[in-house]
Design a protein around this motif. Structure first.
Motif: not given
Length: 421
Positions: A81-83, A105-107, A144-153, A95-99
């Protein structure tokens, strides 16, 4: 409906108590379980409201969870899940540290703004800066805070100020990031090292090459974790302060001694006595009676902000003028008016609490508005004449598994009244 703790005070505490697992260690370790496909185990995990809420969040993300006594099992094989539902994120700051773990894990990751406290602003700016340092795209839309990524660097991050949550965020994000991450000036609280220890047990490569520096070499995958949650230093400090306020004598069976230097130093300055024997903390609060010219809360290893309200309750029982300056959270004096209702004389002047102590405390009806302030009211009630009704015990249960049972075992008279709840 009732949600109260009823305390009959005036009796010194006496006896032996064992300390529950640490809330502040358990929550980020629960987040780390998201970084593996499999079942992680947290042994000796406290059964408290914040842990149950984090468990619900992980379930909402697809984890399967169960308990065996105080061992918490987290099967994150399908936690894709991503939400994080806003109904959960709004109730708990952690809960914020789950970001970071969700992005690793899920990008993708999305959450409402974290809540749970009334002790100050506690902005999430540092968390967002940290995640952007790893290459994540973070969007804030007001609710809301929404995040997305490829591979984290991997990244080199310099913290402008100490933040436990943001440091945990960075460690969790870096564990699976590509390359090396170096954190400068992060928090040094024991909970950080417990998180690192657990992650290293999962196969992470994290070290402390020098003071105020954490080095994380990202790995491709982690296996499930299995580790013990340490005793809670704040709960141990709370019971220490309860012994001081009632001029009692108690034995703490499993104290996190190496983590309590700042707490014990303040206790000693108030006249409290203690010694360590056979791994136990032997506490004699009979001579507690010295005011503190000035106590300032500090980041670890200084005196913790989480015990500022409890020590204020103790100082209300000590003749003379004491001062407390809160340097971590700007709005953590909410307990003072309730202590004053019980007969204390506390005035907030220019951000400093001035306690004119030694006046008798009397039982009455008061209200807990946050976790540690609620614990402070329990301490004051134990030291007061008569009966005190503390409303809002749900706040206290966020961090204390069995505060009534523990203090009753030490000779206190406490009853939970849930009425129709």
């Amino acid at each position: 409906m009732s949600d109260e703790i009823i305390v009959t005070g005036g009796k010194p505490l006496n006896g032996t108590v064992r300390i529950q697992g640490s809330k502040n260690a358990a929550l980020p370790i629960m987040a780390s379980a998201l970084l593996s496909d499999g079942t992680s185990v947290l042994r000796g995990c406290p059964k408290i409201a914040d842990v149950f809420l984090m468990e619900k969040i992980l379930k909402a993300l697809g984890a399967v969870t169960w308990w065996q006594d105080h061992d918490l099992y987290l099967d994150c094989s399908r936690a894709d899940g991503t939400v994080i539902p806003e109904a959960f994120s709004g109730k708990m700051r952690s809960s914020v540290i789950l970001l970071g773990a969700m992005l690793g894990r899920n990008k993708k990751a999305s959450t409402g703004y974290p809540g749970g406290c009334v002790i100050g602003k506690r902005p999430v700016d540092l968390h967002i800066q940290v995640l952007r340092s790893f290459g994540a795209e973070i969007v804030e839309n007001g609710s809301k805070i929404t995040g997305s990524c490829g591979k984290l660097k991997g990244a080199e991050i310099f913290f402008p100020k100490s933040s436990v949550g943001a440091t945990e965020q960075a460690v969790l994000a870096a564990a699976l990031a590509e390359g090396r991450t170096i954190l400068h000036g992060g928090a040094a609280e024991p909970e950080i090292r417990w998180l690192v220890r657990y992650l290293n047990g999962m196969g992470a490569q994290i070290s402390f090459p020098e003071k105020n520096c954490i080095c994380i070499d990202g790995v491709k995958s982690l296996h499930p974790g299995d580790g013990v949650i340490p005793p809670d230093r704040i709960v141990a400090g709370t019971y220490l302060m309860a012994a001081a306020a009632t001029r009692g004598e108690i034995i703490i069976e499993n104290p996190p001694i190496g983590e309590m230097d700042g707490i014990l130093e303040v206790y000693r300055k108030m006249g409290g006595q203690y010694h360590i024997f056979g791994g136990k903390l032997i506490v004699n609060g009979k001579k507690t009676g010295l005011p503190l010219a000035l106590l300032e809360t500090e980041v670890y290893p200084g005196f913790p902000t989480d015990l500022q309200s409890p020590v204020m309750a103790v100082l209300a029982t000590i003749s003379g003028i004491s001062r407390i300056r809160e340097k971590i959270f700007e709005d953590r004096y909410k307990t003072a008016p309730w202590l004053n209702r019980m007969g204390a004389r506390i005035e907030i002047k220019d951000g400093t609490a001035v306690i004119d102590g030694g006046f008798p405390l009397k039982g009455c009806t008061v209200e807990a508005q946050e976790l540690r302030g609620g614990a402070a009211l329990v301490i004051a009630a134990l030291a007061a004449d008569g009966t005190t009704r503390i409303r809002g015990c749900r706040f206290i249960e966020r961090g204390y598994e069995h505060i009534c049972e523990d203090l009753t075992a030490l000779g206190g008279l406490l009853i939970k009244d849930r009425g129709a709840l």
